[in-house]
Design a protein around this motif. Structure first.
Motif, PDB file in Angstrom:
ATOM      1  N   LYS A 258       0.787  -1.065   0.005  1.00 15.28           N
ATOM      2  CA  LYS A 258      -0.068  -0.096  -0.053  1.00 15.28           C
ATOM      3  C   LYS A 258       0.955   1.274   0.056  1.00 15.28           C
ATOM      4  O   LYS A 258       0.548   1.944  -0.668  1.00 15.28           O
TER       5      LYS A 258
ATOM      6  N   ALA B  75       2.569   1.609  -3.368  1.00 15.41           N
ATOM      7  CA  ALA B  75       1.809   2.043  -4.354  1.00 15.41           C
ATOM      8  C   ALA B  75       1.426   3.550  -4.239  1.00 15.41           C
ATOM      9  O   ALA B  75       1.107   4.206  -5.373  1.00 15.41           O
TER      10      ALA B  75
ATOM     11  N   SER C 219      -1.998  -2.755  -6.853  1.00  5.51           N
ATOM     12  CA  SER C 219      -2.991  -2.242  -6.226  1.00  5.51           C
ATOM     13  C   SER C 219      -4.316  -2.740  -7.232  1.00  5.51           C
ATOM     14  O   SER C 219      -4.781  -3.828  -7.560  1.00  5.51           O
TER      15      SER C 219
END
Length: 297
Positions: free
Chosen positions: A11, A14, A249
């Motif tokens: 995360k 990303a 993602s």
């Protein structure tokens, strides 16, 4: 229960990639503008693909033998819809459209990502998606009809080339996520560019005056430098980042790069003397609001 460390790191990565990509692509519109001062849209589009393809060709050649026939077909499609087509469409659009406005219209990508995903890739389509898309398209229509004086004037046909480019980008997003998740981002980018490189070379050699301009036209080398940055950084390196972001993602998250792209593009445009008036800002706000609503969970 806390999330696994791998999910947290993906995360964070990303988001880092998304911000980096936003700055790279947000700056691409001013580079296109500089390139068009010397070269035609056809020359600029071909040069963008040629510089990007040549830069990554050593990588592509080393990975070709590991691909299946199915991979080849999808990568060819990705090369055309994710690189080749948009390179020419944006160059053509910016012959009659300021760089800041072109960057703002680019924000339509997430909306088309939702539509294409729901129509062809079995993605979920909600009422919120529909509301966001409707608001975004109202902003688009307003921006297309906005005159240089801030009022509503004639229809700017060239803005439709940017709209078409965003449809191609959105298609590419869904294709990569659906069919190329097993390939590394560098493989996707390098091979897809290599596959469209020959056509770009043919166009440059047979359908343009590039060879004459580069020798006799003042400023041609400087403009080529801008286009080379556009090709190597704005296309080759940016697509590697883009494809990596898609893989770790979702297509919708990755397409949200267009939240920041308009801001960067507008800043570059204002620094270059472009004028944006109230109607333009209202239009851009509606587009971004539509994207936000459509993306909101």
């Amino acid at each position: 229960m806390s999330k696994p460390a791998s999910q947290m790191s993906d995360k964070a990565l990303a988001w880092l990639l998304l911000i980096t990509l936003s700055f790279i692509w947000g700056s691409s519109f001013i580079l296109i503008k500089r390139g068009l001062e010397i070269y035609s849209p056809l020359e600029l589009g071909a040069l963008r693909i040629v510089t990007a393809g040549l830069f990554l060709s050593p990588v592509a050649v080393s990975r070709i033998g590991k691909l299946s026939k199915r991979n080849w077909q999808i990568l060819l499609l990705a090369g055309f819809v994710g690189s080749f087509g948009p390179a020419f469409l944006f160059a053509l659009a910016q012959t009659h459209l300021d760089s800041g406005l072109a960057g703002s219209l680019n924000a339509l990508t997430p909306l088309f990502t939702i539509l294409i995903g729901s129509w062809f890739f079995s993605s979920t389509f909600t009422r919120r998606n529909a509301i966001g898309i409707a608001i975004g398209f109202v902003g688009t229509v307003l921006l297309i009809f906005a005159g240089s004086d801030g009022g509503i004037s004639g229809f700017n046909f060239y803005a439709l080339f940017v709209v078409l480019a965003t449809i191609l980008y959105a298609t590419n997003l869904n294709v990569i996520k659906a069919y190329l998740a097993d390939l590394k981002p560098l493989t996707i980018t390098s091979v897809s560019l290599l596959m469209v490189l020959p056509l770009a070379l043919v166009i440059l050699a047979s359908a343009t005056d590039f060879s004459t301009k580069i020798i006799y036209t003042k400023g041609a080398w400087e403009a080529l430098g801008y286009i080379s940055i556009l090709g190597v950084v704005g296309t080759a390196i940016a697509l590697i980042i883009f494809n990596k972001t898609v893989q770790i993602s979702t297509p919708l998250f990755t397409s949200s790069v267009t939240y920041i792209i308009p801001l960067i593009a507008v800043i570059w445009g204002l620094l270059d003397g472009e004028k944006l008036l109230v109607t333009h800002y209202i239009s851009m706000a509606l587009i971004l609001a539509g994207v936000f609503i459509a993306n909101r969970k």
